[in-house]
Design an enzyme around this catalytic site. Sequence first.
Site, PDB file in Angstrom:
ATOM      1  N   HIS A  41       0.853  -1.190   0.000  1.00  8.80           N
ATOM      2  CA  HIS A  41       0.000   0.000   0.000  1.00  8.80           C
ATOM      3  C   HIS A  41       0.892   1.245   0.000  1.00  8.80           C
ATOM      4  O   HIS A  41       2.107   1.137   0.115  1.00  8.80           O
ATOM      5  CB  HIS A  41      -0.886   0.007   1.258  1.00  8.80           C
ATOM      6  CG  HIS A  41      -0.070   0.115   2.514  1.00  8.80           C
ATOM      7  ND1 HIS A  41       0.488  -0.991   3.127  1.00  8.80           N
ATOM      8  CD2 HIS A  41       0.336   1.193   3.235  1.00  8.80           C
ATOM      9  CE1 HIS A  41       1.182  -0.586   4.181  1.00  8.80           C
ATOM     10  NE2 HIS A  41       1.123   0.735   4.264  1.00  8.80           N
ATOM     11  N   HIS A 124       5.098   6.143  -2.274  1.00  7.58           N
ATOM     12  CA  HIS A 124       5.762   4.892  -2.637  1.00  7.58           C
ATOM     13  C   HIS A 124       5.036   3.725  -1.981  1.00  7.58           C
ATOM     14  O   HIS A 124       4.274   3.911  -1.034  1.00  7.58           O
ATOM     15  CB  HIS A 124       7.232   4.903  -2.192  1.00  7.58           C
ATOM     16  CG  HIS A 124       7.408   4.873  -0.719  1.00  7.58           C
ATOM     17  ND1 HIS A 124       7.339   6.007   0.065  1.00  7.58           N
ATOM     18  CD2 HIS A 124       7.618   3.836   0.138  1.00  7.58           C
ATOM     19  CE1 HIS A 124       7.507   5.673   1.334  1.00  7.58           C
ATOM     20  NE2 HIS A 124       7.678   4.368   1.412  1.00  7.58           N
TER      21      HIS A 124
END
Length: 179
Positions: A41, A124
Site C-alpha cells: 500500500h 511509494h
Amino acid sequence: MVRAFIALELSDEIKEKLTAAQRTLRGCRARLTFVEPKNIHITAKFLGEVDEKNLPKVTEALKQITFIPFPVTAGNVTINNPRRPHTVWCAIDDAGEGEKIFQLIEEALAPLGFSRETRGFTPHATVARVKSMDPSLFSALRDLDKTGYGSCTVRGMVLKKSTLLPQGPVYEDIEVLNW
C-alpha cells in the site's frame, strides 16, 4: 494500545505485478524481508501507538476530509538510498495528489495530538526491507528497470491496525473512508 496507520490502497493488478518484481529480487544475494503482496500500500501517515478509546476521534477527524478520487501509476522499483539502502520500494506517480492528502491528514489529526511529520511525503509502496546489503541487489533492480506495474484510482483511505508478529505484520482495516 493499537499500532495504527493510514493507507491509500493500490489495485490487485498492481500488487500482482509487484509480486513478480519480488520474485526477481529473490534472486539477488542481499538479505531482504518481503512485504506480503496483500499488504502492499501507500502509507499516507503512520500514527504509531494509539489508545484504542481514541480511535473513534481519529475516524471522525478523517471523515471530515473530502477529496476527489485520483489516478496513480506504479513506476520503477528502486531503493530509498543508494549508499545505505534500507527499503526497496515502487515509486508512485500521483501528480502531487498524495501530498495534498498527506497535508489534509496532518491538519485533521494535529488537534488530536498527533505530531506533524518532519519529512516530506514521498509516495511509494514498500516491496521489501533490506536486512543485509549485497551489490547483486543493484543488478536485480536493473533487471526491473522500465517495467510497468500499472495504474489505478485511489478512491479513499483506510485507517489500519498493524499487529507485529514474528512471521510479519498482520493488517486489519479499522475504517474504510471512501470519497
